[in-house]
Design a protein around this motif. Structure first.
Motif, PDB file in Angstrom:
ATOM      1  N   LYS A   1      16.323 -89.158 -62.303  1.00  0.00           N
ATOM      2  CA  LYS A   1      16.188 -90.604 -62.471  1.00  0.00           C
ATOM      3  C   LYS A   1      14.722 -91.015 -62.297  1.00  0.00           C
ATOM      4  O   LYS A   1      14.074 -90.586 -61.340  1.00  0.00           O
ATOM      5  N   LYS A   2      14.223 -91.797 -63.260  1.00  0.00           N
ATOM      6  CA  LYS A   2      12.824 -92.220 -63.133  1.00  0.00           C
ATOM      7  C   LYS A   2      12.749 -93.665 -62.662  1.00  0.00           C
ATOM      8  O   LYS A   2      13.196 -94.580 -63.361  1.00  0.00           O
ATOM      9  N   GLU A   3      12.182 -93.844 -61.494  1.00  0.00           N
ATOM     10  CA  GLU A   3      12.052 -95.198 -60.922  1.00  0.00           C
ATOM     11  C   GLU A   3      10.577 -95.562 -60.820  1.00  0.00           C
ATOM     12  O   GLU A   3       9.785 -94.752 -60.358  1.00  0.00           O
ATOM     13  N   ILE A   4      10.296 -96.770 -61.240  1.00  0.00           N
ATOM     14  CA  ILE A   4       8.913 -97.236 -61.218  1.00  0.00           C
ATOM     15  C   ILE A   4       8.843 -98.509 -60.396  1.00  0.00           C
ATOM     16  O   ILE A   4       9.723 -99.363 -60.493  1.00  0.00           O
ATOM     17  N   CYS A   5       7.794 -98.630 -59.610  1.00  0.00           N
ATOM     18  CA  CYS A   5       7.537 -99.912 -58.951  1.00  0.00           C
ATOM     19  C   CYS A   5       6.323-100.518 -59.644  1.00  0.00           C
ATOM     20  O   CYS A   5       5.240 -99.924 -59.627  1.00  0.00           O
ATOM     21  N   TRP A   6       6.522-101.635 -60.290  1.00  0.00           N
ATOM     22  CA  TRP A   6       5.442-102.234 -61.097  1.00  0.00           C
ATOM     23  C   TRP A   6       4.909-103.481 -60.383  1.00  0.00           C
ATOM     24  O   TRP A   6       5.559-104.519 -60.384  1.00  0.00           O
ATOM     25  N   ASN A   7       3.729-103.320 -59.804  1.00  0.00           N
ATOM     26  CA  ASN A   7       3.054-104.471 -59.160  1.00  0.00           C
ATOM     27  C   ASN A   7       2.326-105.228 -60.277  1.00  0.00           C
ATOM     28  O   ASN A   7       1.128-105.086 -60.448  1.00  0.00           O
ATOM     29  N   ILE A   8       3.075-105.997 -61.025  1.00  0.00           N
ATOM     30  CA  ILE A   8       2.581-106.511 -62.304  1.00  0.00           C
ATOM     31  C   ILE A   8       1.503-107.592 -62.157  1.00  0.00           C
ATOM     32  O   ILE A   8       0.781-107.881 -63.105  1.00  0.00           O
TER      33      ILE A   8
END
Ligand code: SF4
Length: 257
Positions: free
Chosen positions: A2-9
């Motif tokens: 599973k690919k999880e990303i945290c995007w501090n956009i």
């Protein structure tokens, strides 16, 4: 896997928590660049994106990105301080979200003021939680709390308050001076390991929330690949940030991480 990303956009925020450890510096990109990043994440087969910042809702086009991501079967998880989450905004974005995480550290307005969240913070979060409950909205609703020297005495009250709602989970973080503002203000906020353990014991008895997790903020960040507002990609291991490239400069491959 599973690919999880945290995007501090965005690095921008409409609150000013004095224990904040976000990366303060990157400048925001525009819609087109962020769309390019999202398309890259879709191509790379990302399963989950945690949208955060700063405060992700300060970007006026965030709804569009959430909608596109949702349409590609990516689970959208939003972490928000709730300040811009009006009823109108909730109607627009909740359908695109798999979960929403609200940050609240205390029900006491004076403590929220001292933490930098503002005196109206508890009222705002309460409006959101009431709205979700009253309208029986089926969304995983999570709460994040950071325990610091300033709010440790009011955690019991917060637990009692949260018991009124059907929350999916409550994550309780021990304050860590990871970087930026949090590092500067370390002495104001830091609590000991034994103080944190006492809180864990108390809350295990007092909270009715089924999933209650106690973590250091370092543990939280170790689980994610972080994308910053300028498209740079970081991995944080044991409190050390390591830049591994920038999506817009096309010098990073998520499949090799
Ligand atoms: S902790 Fe969250 S809400 Fe508070 S200033 Fe930092 S990014 Fe904003």
């Amino acid at each position: 896997m599973k690919k999880e990303i945290c995007w501090n956009i965005t690095a921008r925020c409409n609150q000013n928590c004095f224990y904040c450890h976000r990366f303060n510096h990157p400048k925001d990109l525009g819609f087109e660049d962020n769309l390019e990043i999202l398309n890259y994440l879709i191509e790379q087969g990302v399963d989950e994106i945690t949208w955060t910042g700063g405060e992700a809702l300060t970007l006026n086009y965030i709804d569009k990105l959430l909608k596109i991501s949702h349409s590609q079967n990516i689970k959208n998880k939003l972490i928000t301080n709730g300040k811009l989450l009006t009823k109108r905004k909730m109607k627009t974005i909740l359908p695109y979200l798999d979960s929403i995480t609200l940050s609240i550290d205390s029900t006491n307005d004076d403590i929220n003021y001292l933490l930098g969240r503002g005196r109206d913070h508890y009222g705002r979060i309460n409006e959101i939680l009431e709205y979700i409950a009253l309208n029986n909205i089926k969304i995983k609703t999570r709460v994040n709390t950071v325990v610091t020297k300033l709010n440790i005495s009011s955690i019991d009250e917060l637990a009692k308050y949260l018991n009124r709602f059907e929350l999916y989970s409550w994550r309780i973080f021990k304050f860590m001076p990871l970087r930026e503002t949090a590092k500067i203000n370390k002495d104001i906020f830091e609590i000991s390991e034994s103080e944190f353990k006492k809180i864990q014991k108390k809350l295990k008895n007092n909270s009715k929330i089924r999933i209650i997790e106690f973590r250091s903020e370092i543990e939280m960040e170790n689980n994610y690949i972080l994308i910053l507002a300028d498209g740079s990609v970081f991995i944080t291991k044991n409190g050390e940030d390591k830049k591994i490239g920038n999506i817009l400069r096309k010098n990073v491959s998520l499949s090799k991480i």
